[in-house]
Design a protein around this motif. Structure first.
Motif, PDB file in Angstrom:
ATOM      1  N   ALA A   1       0.200   5.169  13.167  1.00 15.00           N
ATOM      2  CA  ALA A   1       0.376   5.968  11.955  1.00 15.00           C
ATOM      3  C   ALA A   1      -0.081   5.201  10.723  1.00 15.00           C
ATOM      4  O   ALA A   1      -0.757   5.752   9.843  1.00 15.00           O
ATOM      5  CB  ALA A   1       1.846   6.366  11.812  1.00 15.00           C
ATOM      6  N   ALA A   2       0.268   3.930  10.657  1.00 13.63           N
ATOM      7  CA  ALA A   2      -0.135   3.110   9.513  1.00 13.63           C
ATOM      8  C   ALA A   2      -1.649   2.982   9.445  1.00 13.63           C
ATOM      9  O   ALA A   2      -2.246   3.011   8.363  1.00 13.63           O
ATOM     10  CB  ALA A   2       0.517   1.729   9.619  1.00 13.63           C
ATOM     11  N   GLU A   3      -2.282   2.869  10.610  1.00 16.18           N
ATOM     12  CA  GLU A   3      -3.742   2.748  10.644  1.00 16.18           C
ATOM     13  C   GLU A   3      -4.403   4.004  10.093  1.00 16.18           C
ATOM     14  O   GLU A   3      -5.393   3.934   9.359  1.00 16.18           O
ATOM     15  CB  GLU A   3      -4.198   2.494  12.080  1.00 16.18           C
ATOM     16  N   ARG A   4      -3.839   5.143  10.415  1.00 22.64           N
ATOM     17  CA  ARG A   4      -4.367   6.400   9.876  1.00 22.64           C
ATOM     18  C   ARG A   4      -4.198   6.451   8.364  1.00 22.64           C
ATOM     19  O   ARG A   4      -5.080   6.906   7.634  1.00 22.64           O
ATOM     20  CB  ARG A   4      -3.649   7.592  10.511  1.00 22.64           C
ATOM     21  N   ILE A   5      -3.039   6.003   7.880  1.00 25.15           N
ATOM     22  CA  ILE A   5      -2.780   5.990   6.438  1.00 25.15           C
ATOM     23  C   ILE A   5      -3.774   5.074   5.740  1.00 25.15           C
ATOM     24  O   ILE A   5      -4.339   5.415   4.694  1.00 25.15           O
ATOM     25  CB  ILE A   5      -1.329   5.535   6.165  1.00 25.15           C
ATOM     26  N   VAL A   6      -4.001   3.895   6.318  1.00 23.65           N
ATOM     27  CA  VAL A   6      -4.940   2.929   5.747  1.00 23.65           C
ATOM     28  C   VAL A   6      -6.345   3.508   5.713  1.00 23.65           C
ATOM     29  O   VAL A   6      -7.049   3.432   4.691  1.00 23.65           O
ATOM     30  CB  VAL A   6      -4.917   1.612   6.562  1.00 23.65           C
ATOM     31  N   PHE A   7      -6.776   4.096   6.823  1.00 24.72           N
ATOM     32  CA  PHE A   7      -8.124   4.650   6.889  1.00 24.72           C
ATOM     33  C   PHE A   7      -8.289   5.786   5.887  1.00 24.72           C
ATOM     34  O   PHE A   7      -9.306   5.896   5.198  1.00 24.72           O
ATOM     35  CB  PHE A   7      -8.424   5.147   8.301  1.00 24.72           C
ATOM     36  N   ASP A   8      -7.265   6.629   5.779  1.00 21.65           N
ATOM     37  CA  ASP A   8      -7.312   7.740   4.838  1.00 21.65           C
ATOM     38  C   ASP A   8      -7.401   7.236   3.399  1.00 21.65           C
ATOM     39  O   ASP A   8      -8.079   7.832   2.561  1.00 21.65           O
ATOM     40  CB  ASP A   8      -6.070   8.619   5.016  1.00 21.65           C
ATOM     41  N   ALA A   9      -6.739   6.110   3.124  1.00 22.08           N
ATOM     42  CA  ALA A   9      -6.724   5.566   1.765  1.00 22.08           C
ATOM     43  C   ALA A   9      -8.040   4.912   1.380  1.00 22.08           C
ATOM     44  O   ALA A   9      -8.420   4.909   0.205  1.00 22.08           O
ATOM     45  CB  ALA A   9      -5.575   4.556   1.624  1.00 22.08           C
TER      46      ALA A   9
ATOM     47  N   ASP B   1       0.970   9.903  -4.345  1.00 21.57           N
ATOM     48  CA  ASP B   1       1.064  11.183  -3.622  1.00 21.57           C
ATOM     49  C   ASP B   1       2.310  11.145  -2.744  1.00 21.57           C
ATOM     50  O   ASP B   1       2.239  10.988  -1.523  1.00 21.57           O
ATOM     51  CB  ASP B   1      -0.199  11.405  -2.783  1.00 21.57           C
ATOM     52  N   ARG B   2       3.454  11.320  -3.362  1.00 16.98           N
ATOM     53  CA  ARG B   2       4.737  11.163  -2.683  1.00 16.98           C
ATOM     54  C   ARG B   2       4.914  12.162  -1.533  1.00 16.98           C
ATOM     55  O   ARG B   2       5.360  11.811  -0.449  1.00 16.98           O
ATOM     56  CB  ARG B   2       5.862  11.344  -3.701  1.00 16.98           C
ATOM     57  N   ALA B   3       4.509  13.420  -1.768  1.00 17.68           N
ATOM     58  CA  ALA B   3       4.704  14.455  -0.756  1.00 17.68           C
ATOM     59  C   ALA B   3       3.879  14.177   0.493  1.00 17.68           C
ATOM     60  O   ALA B   3       4.362  14.303   1.626  1.00 17.68           O
ATOM     61  CB  ALA B   3       4.333  15.821  -1.331  1.00 17.68           C
ATOM     62  N   ARG B   4       2.622  13.757   0.302  1.00 16.01           N
ATOM     63  CA  ARG B   4       1.753  13.483   1.444  1.00 16.01           C
ATOM     64  C   ARG B   4       2.258  12.292   2.246  1.00 16.01           C
ATOM     65  O   ARG B   4       2.285  12.326   3.476  1.00 16.01           O
ATOM     66  CB  ARG B   4       0.335  13.219   0.951  1.00 16.01           C
ATOM     67  N   LEU B   5       2.662  11.219   1.541  1.00  9.89           N
ATOM     68  CA  LEU B   5       3.163  10.041   2.241  1.00  9.89           C
ATOM     69  C   LEU B   5       4.442  10.376   2.990  1.00  9.89           C
ATOM     70  O   LEU B   5       4.644   9.924   4.126  1.00  9.89           O
ATOM     71  CB  LEU B   5       3.403   8.904   1.255  1.00  9.89           C
ATOM     72  N   SER B   6       5.304  11.182   2.376  1.00  8.86           N
ATOM     73  CA  SER B   6       6.554  11.563   3.032  1.00  8.86           C
ATOM     74  C   SER B   6       6.282  12.285   4.347  1.00  8.86           C
ATOM     75  O   SER B   6       6.943  12.035   5.355  1.00  8.86           O
ATOM     76  CB  SER B   6       7.367  12.465   2.095  1.00  8.86           C
TER      77      SER B   6
ATOM     78  N   GLU C   1      12.508   9.964   2.184  1.00 10.83           N
ATOM     79  CA  GLU C   1      11.368  10.056   1.273  1.00 10.83           C
ATOM     80  C   GLU C   1      11.152   8.753   0.521  1.00 10.83           C
ATOM     81  O   GLU C   1      10.036   8.363   0.210  1.00 10.83           O
ATOM     82  CB  GLU C   1      11.600  11.205   0.287  1.00 10.83           C
ATOM     83  N   ASP C   2      12.254   8.085   0.198  1.00 12.40           N
ATOM     84  CA  ASP C   2      12.141   6.803  -0.509  1.00 12.40           C
ATOM     85  C   ASP C   2      12.595   5.652   0.388  1.00 12.40           C
ATOM     86  O   ASP C   2      13.125   4.661  -0.076  1.00 12.40           O
ATOM     87  CB  ASP C   2      12.969   6.824  -1.797  1.00 12.40           C
ATOM     88  N   GLY C   3      12.357   5.818   1.707  1.00 10.86           N
ATOM     89  CA  GLY C   3      12.904   4.863   2.668  1.00 10.86           C
ATOM     90  C   GLY C   3      11.993   3.724   3.060  1.00 10.86           C
ATOM     91  O   GLY C   3      12.078   3.227   4.179  1.00 10.86           O
ATOM     92  N   LEU C   4      11.104   3.297   2.167  1.00  9.46           N
ATOM     93  CA  LEU C   4      10.196   2.209   2.513  1.00  9.46           C
ATOM     94  C   LEU C   4      10.942   0.914   2.797  1.00  9.46           C
ATOM     95  O   LEU C   4      10.467   0.059   3.538  1.00  9.46           O
ATOM     96  CB  LEU C   4       9.178   1.991   1.390  1.00  9.46           C
ATOM     97  N   ALA C   5      12.134   0.786   2.213  1.00  7.15           N
ATOM     98  CA  ALA C   5      12.911  -0.437   2.443  1.00  7.15           C
ATOM     99  C   ALA C   5      13.368  -0.533   3.897  1.00  7.15           C
ATOM    100  O   ALA C   5      13.730  -1.612   4.367  1.00  7.15           O
ATOM    101  CB  ALA C   5      14.125  -0.469   1.517  1.00  7.15           C
TER     102      ALA C   5
ATOM    103  N   LEU D   1       0.834  -1.196   0.000  1.00 10.25           N
ATOM    104  CA  LEU D   1       0.000   0.000   0.000  1.00 10.25           C
ATOM    105  C   LEU D   1       0.873   1.253   0.000  1.00 10.25           C
ATOM    106  O   LEU D   1       0.617   2.208  -0.745  1.00 10.25           O
ATOM    107  CB  LEU D   1      -0.918   0.017   1.219  1.00 10.25           C
ATOM    108  N   LEU D   2       1.923   1.270   0.814  1.00 10.32           N
ATOM    109  CA  LEU D   2       2.792   2.442   0.891  1.00 10.32           C
ATOM    110  C   LEU D   2       3.517   2.682  -0.427  1.00 10.32           C
ATOM    111  O   LEU D   2       3.704   3.828  -0.850  1.00 10.32           O
ATOM    112  CB  LEU D   2       3.796   2.278   2.030  1.00 10.32           C
ATOM    113  N   ALA D   3       3.923   1.596  -1.095  1.00 11.03           N
ATOM    114  CA  ALA D   3       4.575   1.736  -2.401  1.00 11.03           C
ATOM    115  C   ALA D   3       3.613   2.353  -3.415  1.00 11.03           C
ATOM    116  O   ALA D   3       3.991   3.207  -4.222  1.00 11.03           O
ATOM    117  CB  ALA D   3       5.065   0.380  -2.887  1.00 11.03           C
TER     118      ALA D   3
END
Length: 416
Positions: free
Chosen positions: A239-247, A206-211, A221-225, A198-200
Motif C-alpha cells: 500500500a505504501a508503495e502505491r502511495i509513493v508511486f502515486d505521489a 489531500d486528507r480524504a484520499r490518504l484516509s 483519519e489522523d492515525g499516522l502515529a 510523506l504521509l504527514a
C-alpha cells in the motif's frame, strides 16, 4: 517522527539503511559511467553531480560518504577506461566533472572541504585524465537550488546526477524534483525520505484520499502515529508503495518506488528518477546484484502495482526466488502486452512501455522473450534472434501466428 540530525563534528554513525543506499549508489554510478563512456569515438565525457545533503564525507567508522564515493568511482573509472582504450589502440578519454556539495550544517561542509582537497590534489597527480571542479554551499537545499541550477547551466552540463539523501520529506519540494527532470537533457535523481514524513505531507494536502488509502489497515483519519504497528506488514509495504508511486510518478518518466528492505518496519524509501528507460533498466539490474537491499510488494512481472493483495501480492527482494517468480509472470505478461500494440513492436518501444512498471532484471525479460513459444524476435535484416544476449533495441518483438493463447477481446480464438 522527529528528524535525526547527524553530529558530523563528533563523528556521525553510519546506520544500516545508509550503508545499503551507499552500496547501490556506488554500483549504479560505476555502471552509469561504463554505459555513458563506451563509445570508441568518444574522447570526453562531462557530468555534474549535486550532493544536496552531503555531510562531512566520512563516518565515525571510517566508511566514505556519498561525496567521497563519487570521487573514488570517478578516479577508478577514468583509470580503467583508459587502460582498456590504450590496450585496444583507441584514443584516451577525459572525464570532466563538476561536483557541487551542499549541507545546512557548517561543520559538515568545512570538514568535507578538508577531506576533499587532498583527494583533488592526488587526482591531478595520479589521474590526469580526470578533471574535477568542486563548488560548496552551506544552506538549505531549496535555498541553494537556484544557484546550483545556474552553475550547471552556465557550464553547459547535460548529464546531471542529484543525490538528495535527506531526512523526512520537508527539505526538497515536489516541484524541484519536477524542475530537475525537465531542465536537463539527461538528469537522474537519487531521493531518500521517511514514509511517515510523506504521509504527514499528504495528510495536509489531500486528507480524504490518504484516509481512503490507509483505511485497510484500521488506522484512524489522523492515525499516522499508530503506523509503527503495521509497518512490518507486507501488505502495508504494498500500500505504501502505491502511495509513493502515486505521489511521484509524474515527476519523471521512470520512477522506482522501492523501499529500503527492513522486515522490522519499512520506513525509509529510496527512489531513483530518470527520463530514459535505459537508466531504469540498469537500476533494476543493480538492485538484483544487491538482493534484499530494497523491497517490493506486488507483482514481479509487468504491471507491478496492479494486484489484489488477498490473492497475488508477494514480497519481491530482487533475489533468485523472486526472479524465478518474475519469469513465470513475464511468460504470460509479455505476449499479452505485445498484442496491445497489434502483433509486433520494436524492442526499444517495448522497453519504453515496461520499465516504469516492472522490477524484473533485463536478463530475465530477454530470456522469456527468447524461450516463450508464442514470441519471436526479428532483426532489421529479417533474421531471427536465437540468443538473449544478442537482442538489440532496433529488433522487432512479435507474436507468432501459431500461438497458445487468445488475443482478441478475451475470446477463445482458434490457433492460426
Amino acid at each position: 517522527m522527529v528528524e535525526k540530525s547527524y553530529a558530523w563534528k563528533e563523528g556521525a554513525e553510519l546506520e544500516e539503511h545508509s550503508r545499503r543506499k551507499h552500496k547501490i549508489v556506488r554500483q549504479y554510478f560505476a555502471r552509469y559511467l561504463a554505459v555513458r563512456c563506451q563509445l570508441p569515438q568518444q574522447s570526453r565525457f562531462r557530468i555534474a553531480i549535486v550532493d544536496g545533503f552531503c555531510g562531512a564525507g566520512t563516518y565515525q567508522c571510517g566508511a566514505p560518504g556519498s561525496p567521497l564515493i563519487f570521487i573514488e568511482e570517478l578516479r577508478l573509472a577514468t583509470e580503467v577506461f583508459n587502460v582498456k582504450r590504450a590496450s585496444e589502440g583507441m584514443s584516451p578519454l577525459d572525464i570532466e566533472c563538476l561536483l557541487i556539495f551542499n549541507d545546512f550544517d557548517p561543520d559538515a561542509v568545512e570538514i568535507l572541504k578538508g577531506r576533499v582537497a587532498p583527494l583533488i590534489a592526488a587526482t591531478k597527480e595520479t589521474t590526469p585524465r580526470l578533471h574535477l571542479k568542486v563548488e560548496c554551499f552551506n544552506t538549505k537545499f531549496e535555498a541553494a537550488y537556484p544557484s546550483i541550477k545556474q552553475l550547471i547551466e552556465r557550464g553547459g552540463y547535460r548529464n546531471v546526477i542529484f543525490n538528495l539523501d535527506q531526512c523526512g520529506t520537508s527539505h526538497v519540494e515536489h516541484q524541484t524534483i519536477v524542475d530537475i527532470c525537465k531542465s536537463f537533457t539527461s538528469a537522474e535523481i537519487f531521493y531518500t525520505f521517511m514514509i511517515t514524513s510523506l504521509l504527514a505531507f499528504l495528510q495536509k494536502k489531500d486528507r480524504a484520499r490518504l484516509s481512503k488509502q490507509m483505511r485497510p489497515f484500521g488506522l484512524a483519519e489522523d492515525g499516522l502515529a499508530d503506523l509503527d504497528g503495521v509497518m512490518n506488514n507486507k501488505e502495508w509495504l504494498g500500500a505504501a508503495e502505491r502511495i509513493v508511486f502515486d505521489a511521484f510518478n509524474r515527476c519523471a518518466d521512470y520512477v522506482s518506488p522501492f523501499s529500503i528492505n527492513n522486515p522490522d518496519g519499512w520506513r525509509y524509501w529510496f527512489i531513483h528518477f530518470a527520463n530514459n528507460y535505459r537508466a531504469r533498466q540498469e537500476y533494476n539490474n543493480v538492485l538484483h546484484d544487491n538482493a534484499t537491499t530494497q523491497a517490493h510488494f506486488g507483482r514481479s512481472g509487468l504491471n507491478m502495482l496492479a494486484y489484489d493483495p488477498s490473492h497475488d501480492g508477494a514480497l519481491y527482494l530482487f533475489d533468485p526466488p523472486g526472479r524465478e517468480d518474475a519469469k513465470q509472470q513475464l511468460h504470460e505478461d509479455i505476449p499479452r502486452l505485445v498484442t496491445n500494440f497489434g502483433d509486433a513492436v520494436p524492442i526499444g518501444e517495448f522497453y519504453s512501455s515496461i520499465y516504469n512498471a516492472t522490477p524484473a532484471h533485463t536478463d530475465d525479460v530477454h530470456a522469456v522473450m527468447i524461450d516463450n513459444p508464442d514470441l519471436q524476435i526479428v532483426t532489421e535484416q529479417g533474421g531471427e534472434r536465437r540468443r538473449s544476449n544478442t537482442i538489440r533495441p532496433t529488433d522487432i518483438l512479435r507474436v507468432k501466428r501459431q500461438r497458445s493463447f487468445p488475443i482478441f477481446f478475451g475470446s477463445e480464438q482458434k490457433r492460426g
